[in-house]
Design a protein around this motif. Structure first.
Motif, PDB file in Angstrom:
ATOM      1  N   VAL A 352       0.840  -1.205   0.000  1.00  0.00           N
ATOM      2  CA  VAL A 352       0.000   0.000   0.000  1.00  0.00           C
ATOM      3  C   VAL A 352       0.871   1.250   0.000  1.00  0.00           C
ATOM      4  N   PHE A 353       1.951   1.212   0.778  1.00  0.00           N
ATOM      5  CA  PHE A 353       2.863   2.365   0.839  1.00  0.00           C
ATOM      6  C   PHE A 353       3.468   2.653  -0.535  1.00  0.00           C
ATOM      7  N   ILE A 354       3.900   1.601  -1.229  1.00  0.00           N
ATOM      8  CA  ILE A 354       4.512   1.774  -2.555  1.00  0.00           C
ATOM      9  C   ILE A 354       3.464   2.237  -3.572  1.00  0.00           C
ATOM     10  N   LEU A 355       2.277   1.641  -3.526  1.00  0.00           N
ATOM     11  CA  LEU A 355       1.219   2.045  -4.455  1.00  0.00           C
ATOM     12  C   LEU A 355       0.798   3.489  -4.223  1.00  0.00           C
ATOM     13  N   GLY A 356       0.980   3.974  -2.982  1.00  0.00           N
ATOM     14  CA  GLY A 356       0.659   5.366  -2.692  1.00  0.00           C
ATOM     15  C   GLY A 356       1.513   6.354  -3.453  1.00  0.00           C
ATOM     16  N   PHE A 357       2.656   5.882  -4.013  1.00  0.00           N
ATOM     17  CA  PHE A 357       3.502   6.759  -4.833  1.00  0.00           C
ATOM     18  C   PHE A 357       2.821   7.105  -6.152  1.00  0.00           C
ATOM     19  N   ILE A 358       2.032   6.162  -6.691  1.00  0.00           N
ATOM     20  CA  ILE A 358       1.508   6.330  -8.047  1.00  0.00           C
ATOM     21  C   ILE A 358      -0.015   6.421  -8.095  1.00  0.00           C
ATOM     22  N   LEU A 359      -0.698   5.997  -7.018  1.00  0.00           N
ATOM     23  CA  LEU A 359      -2.158   6.021  -7.009  1.00  0.00           C
ATOM     24  C   LEU A 359      -2.656   6.926  -5.899  1.00  0.00           C
ATOM     25  N   ASN A 393      -0.976   4.883   6.796  1.00  0.00           N
ATOM     26  CA  ASN A 393      -0.019   4.467   5.772  1.00  0.00           C
ATOM     27  C   ASN A 393      -0.181   5.302   4.505  1.00  0.00           C
ATOM     28  N   LEU A 394      -1.413   5.485   4.075  1.00  0.00           N
ATOM     29  CA  LEU A 394      -1.662   6.295   2.883  1.00  0.00           C
ATOM     30  C   LEU A 394      -1.269   7.747   3.111  1.00  0.00           C
ATOM     31  N   GLN A 395      -1.464   8.226   4.334  1.00  0.00           N
ATOM     32  CA  GLN A 395      -1.046   9.591   4.648  1.00  0.00           C
ATOM     33  C   GLN A 395       0.467   9.731   4.518  1.00  0.00           C
ATOM     34  N   THR A 396       1.197   8.696   4.934  1.00  0.00           N
ATOM     35  CA  THR A 396       2.658   8.715   4.812  1.00  0.00           C
ATOM     36  C   THR A 396       3.085   8.734   3.351  1.00  0.00           C
ATOM     37  N   SER A 397       2.405   7.935   2.516  1.00  0.00           N
ATOM     38  CA  SER A 397       2.771   7.900   1.096  1.00  0.00           C
ATOM     39  C   SER A 397       2.465   9.218   0.404  1.00  0.00           C
ATOM     40  N   PHE A 398       1.529  10.007   0.944  1.00  0.00           N
ATOM     41  CA  PHE A 398       1.239  11.337   0.400  1.00  0.00           C
ATOM     42  C   PHE A 398       2.462  12.251   0.501  1.00  0.00           C
ATOM     43  N   LEU A 399       3.328  11.963   1.476  1.00  0.00           N
ATOM     44  CA  LEU A 399       4.470  12.848   1.734  1.00  0.00           C
ATOM     45  C   LEU A 399       5.764  12.359   1.097  1.00  0.00           C
ATOM     46  N   THR A 400       5.823  11.100   0.696  1.00  0.00           N
ATOM     47  CA  THR A 400       7.102  10.485   0.352  1.00  0.00           C
ATOM     48  C   THR A 400       7.562  10.875  -1.049  1.00  0.00           C
ATOM     49  N   PRO A 401       8.770  11.449  -1.172  1.00  0.00           N
ATOM     50  CA  PRO A 401       9.322  11.761  -2.495  1.00  0.00           C
ATOM     51  C   PRO A 401       9.587  10.470  -3.266  1.00  0.00           C
ATOM     52  N   PRO A 402       9.589  10.517  -4.597  1.00  0.00           N
ATOM     53  CA  PRO A 402       9.394  11.722  -5.415  1.00  0.00           C
ATOM     54  C   PRO A 402       7.944  11.925  -5.885  1.00  0.00           C
ATOM     55  N   PHE A 403       7.026  11.002  -5.517  1.00  0.00           N
ATOM     56  CA  PHE A 403       5.684  11.049  -6.097  1.00  0.00           C
ATOM     57  C   PHE A 403       4.598  11.450  -5.106  1.00  0.00           C
ATOM     58  N   GLY A 404       4.964  11.915  -3.906  1.00  0.00           N
ATOM     59  CA  GLY A 404       3.956  12.269  -2.916  1.00  0.00           C
ATOM     60  C   GLY A 404       3.029  13.361  -3.424  1.00  0.00           C
ATOM     61  N   PHE A 405       1.722  13.133  -3.342  1.00  0.00           N
ATOM     62  CA  PHE A 405       0.759  14.089  -3.897  1.00  0.00           C
ATOM     63  C   PHE A 405       0.821  15.430  -3.167  1.00  0.00           C
ATOM     64  N   ILE A 431       7.981  12.247   7.692  1.00  0.00           N
ATOM     65  CA  ILE A 431       7.756  10.862   7.259  1.00  0.00           C
ATOM     66  C   ILE A 431       8.187   9.901   8.361  1.00  0.00           C
ATOM     67  N   PHE A 432       9.351  10.153   8.966  1.00  0.00           N
ATOM     68  CA  PHE A 432       9.814   9.303  10.063  1.00  0.00           C
ATOM     69  C   PHE A 432       8.858   9.368  11.252  1.00  0.00           C
ATOM     70  N   ILE A 433       8.292  10.541  11.516  1.00  0.00           N
ATOM     71  CA  ILE A 433       7.325  10.674  12.611  1.00  0.00           C
ATOM     72  C   ILE A 433       6.101   9.809  12.342  1.00  0.00           C
ATOM     73  N   GLN A 434       5.615   9.823  11.105  1.00  0.00           N
ATOM     74  CA  GLN A 434       4.436   9.024  10.780  1.00  0.00           C
ATOM     75  C   GLN A 434       4.750   7.532  10.823  1.00  0.00           C
ATOM     76  N   ILE A 435       5.960   7.148  10.406  1.00  0.00           N
ATOM     77  CA  ILE A 435       6.358   5.740  10.514  1.00  0.00           C
ATOM     78  C   ILE A 435       6.428   5.325  11.983  1.00  0.00           C
ATOM     79  N   MET A 436       6.923   6.225  12.839  1.00  0.00           N
ATOM     80  CA  MET A 436       6.936   5.945  14.277  1.00  0.00           C
ATOM     81  C   MET A 436       5.520   5.731  14.803  1.00  0.00           C
TER      82      MET A 436
END
Length: 457
Positions: A352-359, A393-405, A431-436
């Protein structure tokens, strides 16, 4: 048949990378694969007979009726300049302290998340209002960008969140499917209200962790923020302005969430109250005209149409995916993993985290969650805990470079002197805070489940 289901999923992800409309990509690619399957004898066309009833069920779903109402509420509050008034008054109150403007951004972002629930609107609004002001007062571009992006994504987890409304509907269907697969016939289900209650503690924890990081940076870093911020405002006047701008949206949030948590209204009914309350608030502040109301209604219609069209496309995909035996393949794969539930959850969270980069979260909610959720629920995973874990998890992927929305939203409104690299560097600590937070929720699931258990048993 099963390998065709895998190819179908991969082809859809690949086509989406070219920027084609999500709903049409889901529906069109799935129907092409269904045609190939019928021609080759590997797909039973009778699966598609369920499409009319599914479409009718989507358009008459009582839970999904909350979506346009919450969207309308958020857009009205955005257009009525509630965020601008809150930010200015909070900055005047805290501005004389080091990190005061950053603290104001986090608090205003929290309030906007609780009132709008739309990530893109919050990031863009905060970027237009606060980023130039923070840069002018001496904040580093990376720290200011990171704080705005991170607080803008709070709308993903803090109720009333559009993401939680959609997740609640999907998880309710998945829960009933999992119950039936185990031979259990029970009227119990997962409601949107359950997810709202379960998200309160994690949402407040995340805001608290953001504030701790901001305050820590004010002591540890000499370059991230100015030594002091003089806003030239008397404290008494600043408090009066803050209360004037803060009380109306707080009352609206209390009415909407309080009616849900107290059991007085369903999320759909509360959404109707919130939409009307936002409109009354805008009219009382003389921030609503006929032309602005027309603009709000058009934008609400566009966003709602997008959501429902994606859901229709996802329904076609899920039927074709099931017709190729994809659900059995996923169920068998996750069930047979060494490590049981733990390994299955780790793998699902990673995918889900990886798919959050593109979806977008809407596509993941409608396409991926219906596939993996019944399997995990059958294995004994708590549905409310699963929903909140997916949302964070989806909120974290929103922030993750290079594709975070969220990064793209801010890049679109950021001044030219803010480099894209600054935005990317600024979000990394958050991002590290959200992973924590994700790790904490995995170790202590009661952070999610204790409040729903206490309220509803």
């Amino acid at each position: 048949m099963e390998w065709m289901a895998v190819v179908l999923f991969l082809v859809i992800c690949f086509v989406l990378l070219f920027g084609y409309p999500v709903a049409l990509t889901l529906a069109g690619t799935s129907l092409i694969f269904a045609g190939i399957g019928v021609w080759s004898g590997s797909f039973d066309p009778s699966y598609l007979n369920a499409l009319p009833s599914r479409f009718y069920g989507i358009l008459t779903n009582q839970t999904l009726m909350a979506v346009p109402l919450f969207i309308f509420m958020g857009i009205v509050l955005e257009k009525s300049k509630v965020a601008e008034a809150l930010l200015v008054s909070m900055a005047q109150l805290f501005g004389r302290f080091k990190s005061g403007m950053a603290v104001s951004v986090v608090l205003v972002g929290m309030l906007l998340a609780a009132s709008t629930g739309i990530v893109g609107a919050t990031v863009v609004t905060m970027g237009l209002l606060s980023l130039p002001a923070m840069l002018k007062r001496g904040y580093s571009p990376s720290f200011a960008s990171g704080a705005i992006c991170a607080t803008g994504t709070l709308g993903q987890i803090i109720p009333p969140s559009i993401a939680l409304v959609l997740l609640g509907d999907v998880l309710s269907s998945a829960y009933q499917k999992a119950q039936l697969s185990m031979g259990i016939f029970s009227p119990d289900s997962v409601s949107v209200g359950d997810l709202f209650v379960g998200a309160i503690v994690p949402g407040m924890l995340l805001v608290g962790m953001y504030l701790i990081y901001v305050l820590a940076m004010s002591f540890l870093s000499k370059t991230a923020m100015p030594t002091a911020e003089d806003m030239n405002s008397e404290t008494t006047l600043a408090i009066k302005k803050l209360l004037t701008s803060l009380l109306p949206p707080l009352i609206l949030i209390f009415i909407v969430l309080g009616s849900i948590l107290g059991g007085f209204a369903t999320p759909t009914e509360a959404a109707g109250v919130g939409a009307m309350g936002a409109l009354v608030l805008a009219l009382a502040q003389q921030k609503m005209s006929v032309s602005r109301l027309r603009e709000v209604m058009l934008e609400t219609t566009k966003i709602t149409s997008m959501v429902f069209l994606i859901l229709i496309g996802a329904s076609i995909f899920s039927l074709v995916f099931r017709g190729f035996g994809g659900e059995e393949l996923v169920h068998g794969f996750l069930s047979d993993l060494p490590g049981g539930i733990f390994a299955a959850m780790v793998l699902v969270m990673l995918v889900v985290f990886i798919l959050g980069f593109i979806l977008d979260f809407i596509e993941i909610t409608f396409v991926v969650v219906p596939i993996i959720a019944p399997v995990l629920l059958t294995m004994g995973v708590d549905p409310i805990w699963l929903g909140i874990m997916l949302a964070v998890n989806l909120q974290t992927s929103f922030l993750t470079p290079p594709f975070g929305f969220a990064l793209f939203y801010l890049r679109g409104v950021a001044p030219a002197n803010v480099a894209t690299g600054d935005i990317y560097r600024g979000v990394i600590p958050f991002i590290f805070i959200q992973i924590m937070l994700l790790i904490a929720l995995a170790i202590w699931p009661t952070l999610v489940t204790a409040l729903p258990d206490w309220l509803y048993g």
